[in-house]
Write a protein that holds these residues in place. Structure first.
Motif, short mmCIF file in Angstrom:
data_model
loop_
_atom_site.label_atom_id
_atom_site.label_comp_id
_atom_site.label_asym_id
_atom_site.label_seq_id
_atom_site.Cartn_x
_atom_site.Cartn_y
_atom_site.Cartn_z
N SER A 155 8.95 -5.80 -11.78
CA SER A 155 7.86 -6.23 -12.66
C SER A 155 6.52 -6.31 -11.93
N ALA A 156 6.54 -6.35 -10.61
CA ALA A 156 5.30 -6.42 -9.82
C ALA A 156 4.76 -5.03 -9.45
N VAL A 157 5.53 -4.00 -9.72
CA VAL A 157 5.11 -2.63 -9.38
C VAL A 157 4.12 -2.13 -10.41
N THR A 158 2.95 -1.71 -9.93
CA THR A 158 1.89 -1.19 -10.81
C THR A 158 1.62 0.29 -10.58
N ARG A 159 2.24 0.85 -9.55
CA ARG A 159 2.04 2.26 -9.21
C ARG A 159 3.36 2.84 -8.73
N VAL A 160 3.71 4.00 -9.24
CA VAL A 160 4.91 4.70 -8.79
C VAL A 160 4.45 6.00 -8.14
N VAL A 161 4.83 6.18 -6.89
CA VAL A 161 4.52 7.41 -6.18
C VAL A 161 5.79 8.25 -6.13
N LEU A 162 5.70 9.44 -6.69
CA LEU A 162 6.80 10.39 -6.66
C LEU A 162 6.50 11.43 -5.59
N CYS A 163 7.52 11.82 -4.86
CA CYS A 163 7.32 12.83 -3.82
C CYS A 163 8.64 13.55 -3.58
N SER A 164 8.55 14.58 -2.76
CA SER A 164 9.72 15.34 -2.38
C SER A 164 9.57 15.73 -0.92
N GLY A 165 10.64 15.68 -0.17
CA GLY A 165 10.58 16.12 1.21
C GLY A 165 10.15 15.05 2.19
N LYS A 166 9.67 15.51 3.34
CA LYS A 166 9.43 14.59 4.45
C LYS A 166 8.19 13.72 4.30
N VAL A 167 7.29 14.02 3.37
CA VAL A 167 6.14 13.14 3.15
C VAL A 167 6.61 11.73 2.76
N TYR A 168 7.79 11.65 2.22
CA TYR A 168 8.37 10.36 1.85
C TYR A 168 8.35 9.38 3.04
N PHE A 169 8.72 9.86 4.21
CA PHE A 169 8.82 8.97 5.38
C PHE A 169 7.45 8.47 5.81
N ASP A 170 6.42 9.29 5.69
CA ASP A 170 5.05 8.85 5.98
C ASP A 170 4.61 7.80 4.96
N LEU A 171 4.93 8.03 3.69
CA LEU A 171 4.58 7.08 2.63
C LEU A 171 5.28 5.74 2.84
N LEU A 172 6.56 5.79 3.14
CA LEU A 172 7.34 4.57 3.33
C LEU A 172 6.82 3.77 4.52
N LYS A 173 6.57 4.44 5.62
CA LYS A 173 6.05 3.76 6.81
C LYS A 173 4.70 3.10 6.52
N ALA A 174 3.80 3.85 5.87
CA ALA A 174 2.46 3.31 5.57
C ALA A 174 2.55 2.16 4.57
N ARG A 175 3.40 2.27 3.56
CA ARG A 175 3.54 1.20 2.58
C ARG A 175 4.04 -0.08 3.23
N ARG A 176 5.00 0.05 4.12
CA ARG A 176 5.52 -1.12 4.82
C ARG A 176 4.47 -1.74 5.74
N GLU A 177 3.66 -0.91 6.38
CA GLU A 177 2.61 -1.42 7.27
C GLU A 177 1.57 -2.23 6.51
N VAL A 178 1.17 -1.75 5.34
CA VAL A 178 0.13 -2.46 4.58
C VAL A 178 0.72 -3.45 3.57
N LYS A 179 2.06 -3.52 3.54
CA LYS A 179 2.76 -4.45 2.64
C LYS A 179 2.33 -4.27 1.19
N ALA A 180 2.30 -3.01 0.75
CA ALA A 180 1.92 -2.69 -0.62
C ALA A 180 3.14 -2.78 -1.53
N ASP A 181 3.56 -4.01 -1.82
CA ASP A 181 4.77 -4.23 -2.61
C ASP A 181 4.59 -3.91 -4.09
N SER A 182 3.38 -3.56 -4.49
CA SER A 182 3.15 -3.17 -5.89
C SER A 182 3.29 -1.66 -6.08
N VAL A 183 3.72 -0.97 -5.02
CA VAL A 183 3.89 0.49 -5.07
C VAL A 183 5.34 0.84 -4.81
#
Length: 154
Positions: A11-39
């Protein structure tokens, strides 16, 4: 489709990022670093046949997310964006926006300059997660109007 692996409050998620392939790991690492729990980051690893039912289930799960982002590291004219954007758009409601976060179209699949590639990668990850892209990627992120139909179950 592979849903987000972190323990996010749907219920706190306001943005869904869809991806395919290895960009996922860059997205996950960056999201965890900035603590973007709404994504939420969702992997779409089967493009054809398109998993429509699974995509609809993701949209229902994250019903407060009105920004749906396709993120790819390939140039816009070389990745999956042009092949699937109509499928992504077709399930969105009138309040939803479909966004693209990635490199601009190009004749070559890569810049050939490592430092430039790394900066572009950082920019597209930032654009995908934060919504307001850095100035360098503003031309690479586009908003599309939402479909006229509403989400199923919302």
């Amino acid at each position: 489709m592979i849903d987000d692996i972190d323990d996010l409050k749907a219920s706190a998620v306001t943005r869904v990022v869809l991806c395919s392939g290895k960009v996922y790991f860059d997205l996950l690492k960056a999201r965890r670093e900035v603590k973007a729990d709404s994504v939420a980051i969702v992997r779409l690893e089967q493009l054809y046949p398109f998993p429509s039912d699974e995509y609809e289930a993701i949209l229902r799960k994250y019903s407060n997310a009105h920004e749906i982002v396709w993120c790819q590291e390939e140039p816009q004219n070389q990745g999956s964006w042009y092949q699937i954007r109509h499928r992504l758009q077709s399930k969105l409601g009138p309040l939803d926006e479909l966004l693209y976060a990635g490199r601009a179209g190009a004749a070559a699949p890569a810049t050939g300059i490592s430092a430039l590639h790394e900066q572009q990668q950082k920019n597209l990850v930032t654009a995908a997660l934060q919504g307001v892209p850095p100035e360098e990627t503003a031309r690479q992120t586009m908003r599309l109007p939402a479909a006229a139909q509403t989400r199923t179950g919302s």
